[in-house]
Design a protein around this motif. Structure first.
Motif, PDB file in Angstrom:
ATOM      1  N   VAL A   1      -0.516 -43.584  73.566  1.00 29.26           N
ATOM      2  CA  VAL A   1      -1.388 -42.403  73.530  1.00 29.26           C
ATOM      3  C   VAL A   1      -0.929 -41.381  74.567  1.00 29.26           C
ATOM      4  O   VAL A   1      -0.683 -40.219  74.258  1.00 29.26           O
ATOM      5  N   ARG A   2      -0.786 -41.807  75.791  1.00 30.96           N
ATOM      6  CA  ARG A   2      -0.374 -40.925  76.895  1.00 30.96           C
ATOM      7  C   ARG A   2       1.045 -40.394  76.700  1.00 30.96           C
ATOM      8  O   ARG A   2       1.342 -39.252  77.039  1.00 30.96           O
ATOM      9  N   ASP A   3       1.915 -41.221  76.170  1.00 37.05           N
ATOM     10  CA  ASP A   3       3.324 -40.872  76.044  1.00 37.05           C
ATOM     11  C   ASP A   3       3.696 -40.403  74.642  1.00 37.05           C
ATOM     12  O   ASP A   3       4.879 -40.354  74.306  1.00 37.05           O
ATOM     13  N   ALA A   4       2.682 -40.053  73.837  1.00 35.50           N
ATOM     14  CA  ALA A   4       2.942 -39.599  72.459  1.00 35.50           C
ATOM     15  C   ALA A   4       3.821 -38.359  72.469  1.00 35.50           C
ATOM     16  O   ALA A   4       3.597 -37.422  73.226  1.00 35.50           O
ATOM     17  N   ASP A   5       4.872 -38.387  71.659  1.00 34.01           N
ATOM     18  CA  ASP A   5       5.788 -37.261  71.539  1.00 34.01           C
ATOM     19  C   ASP A   5       6.516 -37.425  70.200  1.00 34.01           C
ATOM     20  O   ASP A   5       7.142 -38.453  69.966  1.00 34.01           O
TER      21      ASP A   5
END
Length: 62
Positions: A44-48
């Motif tokens: 979620v935090r590192d979604a890219d």
């Protein structure tokens, strides 16, 4: 004794960051260049959208 995470020697680049699996728990880890250390990968935090999946070892020439 409590042990932390330890990244494996097999590292890959996902198009954004370097990643590896933890040798102790097999969770994916990400190289946080801002903090200068490895941390658990948070989808979620590192979604890219530019991130790519880990390359399959069988697809390598060798």
């Amino acid at each position: 004794m409590v042990m932390g995470h330890k990244h494996a020697k097999r590292v890959w680049h996902d198009g954004v960051d370097f990643r590896a699996r933890c040798m102790r728990c097999s969770e994916e880890m990400l190289r946080d260049d801002v903090r200068g250390e490895w941390r658990l990968f948070d989808p979620v935090r590192d979604a890219d959208p530019t991130r790519t999946e880990k390359p399959d070892r069988q697809s390598r020439a060798g």
